[in-house]
Design a protein around this motif. Structure first.
Motif, mmCIF file in Angstrom:
data_model
loop_
_atom_site.group_PDB
_atom_site.id
_atom_site.type_symbol
_atom_site.label_atom_id
_atom_site.label_comp_id
_atom_site.label_asym_id
_atom_site.label_seq_id
_atom_site.Cartn_x
_atom_site.Cartn_y
_atom_site.Cartn_z
ATOM 1 N N ILE A 1 -4.984 2.149 -3.866
ATOM 2 C CA ILE A 1 -3.528 1.887 -3.167
ATOM 3 C C ILE A 1 -3.750 1.309 -1.895
ATOM 4 N N ILE A 2 -2.712 0.994 -1.357
ATOM 5 C CA ILE A 2 -2.717 0.467 0.042
ATOM 6 C C ILE A 2 -1.637 1.050 0.807
ATOM 7 N N GLU A 3 -1.981 1.864 1.812
ATOM 8 C CA GLU A 3 -1.100 2.658 2.882
ATOM 9 C C GLU A 3 -0.847 1.732 4.087
ATOM 10 N N PRO A 4 0.502 1.386 4.320
ATOM 11 C CA PRO A 4 0.915 0.588 5.268
ATOM 12 C C PRO A 4 1.060 1.535 6.499
ATOM 13 N N SER A 5 0.937 1.187 7.691
ATOM 14 C CA SER A 5 1.364 1.641 8.860
ATOM 15 C C SER A 5 2.846 2.149 8.827
ATOM 16 N N PHE A 6 3.307 2.980 9.128
ATOM 17 C CA PHE A 6 4.880 3.056 9.199
ATOM 18 C C PHE A 6 5.524 4.440 10.075
ATOM 19 N N TRP A 7 6.698 4.252 10.182
ATOM 20 C CA TRP A 7 7.569 5.365 10.790
ATOM 21 C C TRP A 7 7.366 6.765 10.407
ATOM 22 N N LEU A 8 6.950 7.579 11.237
ATOM 23 C CA LEU A 8 6.454 9.029 10.809
ATOM 24 C C LEU A 8 8.074 9.892 10.715
ATOM 25 N N GLY A 9 9.205 9.402 11.027
ATOM 26 C CA GLY A 9 10.450 10.113 10.896
ATOM 27 C C GLY A 9 10.977 10.509 12.269
ATOM 28 N N GLN A 10 9.877 10.537 13.224
ATOM 29 C CA GLN A 10 10.494 10.806 14.707
ATOM 30 C C GLN A 10 9.746 9.720 15.489
ATOM 31 N N PRO A 11 10.113 9.228 16.682
ATOM 32 C CA PRO A 11 9.529 8.305 17.428
ATOM 33 C C PRO A 11 8.293 9.189 18.018
ATOM 34 N N ARG A 12 7.058 8.207 18.064
ATOM 35 C CA ARG A 12 5.867 8.428 18.882
ATOM 36 C C ARG A 12 6.352 8.254 20.048
ATOM 37 N N MET B 1 -4.735 -0.048 -15.818
ATOM 38 C CA MET B 1 -5.095 0.214 -14.372
ATOM 39 C C MET B 1 -3.981 -0.036 -13.523
ATOM 40 N N ILE B 2 -3.730 0.716 -12.475
ATOM 41 C CA ILE B 2 -2.710 0.509 -11.610
ATOM 42 C C ILE B 2 -3.072 0.308 -10.282
ATOM 43 N N ILE B 3 -2.367 -0.469 -9.585
ATOM 44 C CA ILE B 3 -2.383 -0.591 -8.115
ATOM 45 C C ILE B 3 -1.224 -0.223 -7.402
ATOM 46 N N ASP B 4 -1.198 0.662 -6.388
ATOM 47 C CA ASP B 4 0.308 0.776 -5.710
ATOM 48 C C ASP B 4 0.205 0.458 -4.258
ATOM 49 N N PRO B 5 0.474 -0.692 -4.088
ATOM 50 C CA PRO B 5 0.157 -1.442 -2.741
ATOM 51 C C PRO B 5 1.084 -0.892 -1.423
ATOM 52 N N HIS B 6 1.919 -0.187 -1.966
ATOM 53 C CA HIS B 6 2.713 0.381 -0.609
ATOM 54 C C HIS B 6 3.142 1.859 -0.970
ATOM 55 N N VAL B 7 2.386 2.713 -0.573
ATOM 56 C CA VAL B 7 2.144 4.307 -0.618
ATOM 57 C C VAL B 7 1.686 4.941 0.305
ATOM 58 N N HIS B 8 2.577 5.804 1.191
ATOM 59 C CA HIS B 8 2.283 6.544 2.561
ATOM 60 C C HIS B 8 1.698 7.872 2.022
ATOM 61 N N MET B 9 0.163 8.023 1.916
ATOM 62 C CA MET B 9 -0.349 9.137 1.625
ATOM 63 C C MET B 9 -0.642 10.125 2.402
ATOM 64 N N THR B 10 -0.455 9.597 3.682
ATOM 65 C CA THR B 10 -0.434 10.423 4.658
ATOM 66 C C THR B 10 0.484 11.711 4.721
ATOM 67 N N SER B 11 1.497 11.182 4.046
ATOM 68 C CA SER B 11 2.760 12.356 3.691
ATOM 69 C C SER B 11 2.599 13.015 2.491
ATOM 70 N N ARG B 12 1.563 12.838 1.635
ATOM 71 C CA ARG B 12 1.434 13.422 0.423
ATOM 72 C C ARG B 12 0.381 14.220 0.289
ATOM 73 N N THR B 13 0.446 15.087 -0.773
ATOM 74 C CA THR B 13 -0.594 16.115 -1.030
ATOM 75 C C THR B 13 -1.796 15.773 -2.121
ATOM 76 N N THR B 14 -2.815 16.464 -2.097
ATOM 77 C CA THR B 14 -3.979 16.112 -3.038
ATOM 78 C C THR B 14 -3.395 16.317 -4.433
ATOM 79 N N ASP B 15 -2.515 16.934 -4.866
ATOM 80 C CA ASP B 15 -1.655 16.935 -6.238
ATOM 81 C C ASP B 15 -1.118 15.790 -6.402
ATOM 82 N N ASP B 16 -0.556 14.820 -5.618
ATOM 83 C CA ASP B 16 -0.192 13.621 -5.699
ATOM 84 C C ASP B 16 -1.460 12.576 -6.268
#
Length: 304
Positions: A33-44, A6-21
């Protein structure tokens, strides 16, 4: 046949990933998994953008993960890059209390320094105080530039605010920072990227040299060149290179559960006694499927 780890990924930004992932991660043994709030690549540019983003981390994304048998948790915070827009940052800080009590929020994060500006320092400290008030863990982003001094400064500020190092995960470590982090009693997390930051070959040697206590492996997979299977791949490589299975379990599963489970929201029973996948379910009348036959687990399919 050997039982899948069993694996836990405690830092992965799945908002940016696909269902294949999600499918690939589940097949590789990722149970949570744990998804941290993060920078989206351009400023909000407005606080409503943050509000919608945080809402997706506590709503749509946990649903999407559940459709592939993965339990989704998140951390909520104002990232260091966007702390430099002070007018907007003030509004975001006022927004955070609306989300930190949601059922899948396990920490304040990822927060910390980027360019180590006065504004970043101000909002880092404000969020540390919020975590201290709520008695929940903190997930800290260490700067990519001038990393060692930024990492040490992050820990010094935490101690200055009276935080217990055992409640703080320092992420994006490397060989230069790991000893300082462990010596001060903090948790040391490592981001495994395909080409930059920590590679899994180097991660094997970190565990060989420093052991497995308070060391965590994560992928930080996002919208850039990254690998959502970095944690199971690193676990596999550790075993091949002679790292004891008990150390692999700690760094790729148990340590993340121990620290992020401290507020009681992330529980091993969530995946040891699963409800099973039911892809006939909808979220706000929306499905992850696009015409495929939905998968529905029977009791016989469930992992016990």
């Amino acid at each position: 046949m050997e039982e899948k780890m069993m694996i836990i990924d405690p830092h992965v930004h799945m908002t940016s990933r696909t269902t294949d992932d999600y499918e690939a991660m589940a097949a590789a043994g990722v149970v949570a998994i744990i998804e941290p709030s993060f920078w989206l690549g351009q400023p909000r540019t407005q606080v409503g953008s943050f509000q919608d983003y945080y809402s997706s981390l506590v709503g749509w994304e946990p649903f999407r993960a559940s459709q592939f048998g993965i339990h989704h948790y998140c951390t909520i915070g104002l990232n260091s890059k966007e702390a430099n827009n002070e007018a907007l940052a003030e509004q975001v800080i006022e927004l955070l209390p609306l989300y930190v009590h949601k059922e899948n929020v396990v920490a304040i994060g990822e927060i910390g320094y980027d360019d180590q500006t006065p504004a970043e320092d101000k909002y880092f400290r404000l969020q540390l105080e919020l975590a201290k008030e709520l008695n929940i863990p903190v997930q800290i982003h260490t700067p990519h530039r001038d990393k060692k001094s930024g990492t040490i400064k992050s820990m010094e500020v935490c101690l200055e605010h009276g935080l217990d190092p055992g409640m703080v995960v320092i992420d994006h470590n490397n060989e230069e920072t790991v000893k300082d982090v462990l010596d001060r009693g903090f948790w040391a997390a490592f981001t495994i990227y395909p080409k930059t930051k920590m590679g899994n070959e180097r991660m094997v040697e970190v565990v060989r040299n420093f052991g497995s206590d308070r060391i965590i492996v994560d992928s930080s997979a996002d919208w850039g060149v990254s690998d959502p299977l970095a944690v199971p791949k690193t676990a596999s490589l550790m075993l091949k290179r002679g790292i004891a299975k008990s150390d692999v379990v700690k760094t790729c599963y148990q340590n993340a559960l121990d620290i992020f489970g401290k507020n009681g929201k992330m529980k091993e029973s969530d995946w040891l006694n699963p409800k099973g996948i039911n892809q006939t379910k909808l979220y706000n009348d929306n499905s992850v499927l696009r015409g495929q036959e939905p998968k529905v687990d029977t009791d016989a399919d469930k992992i016990v």
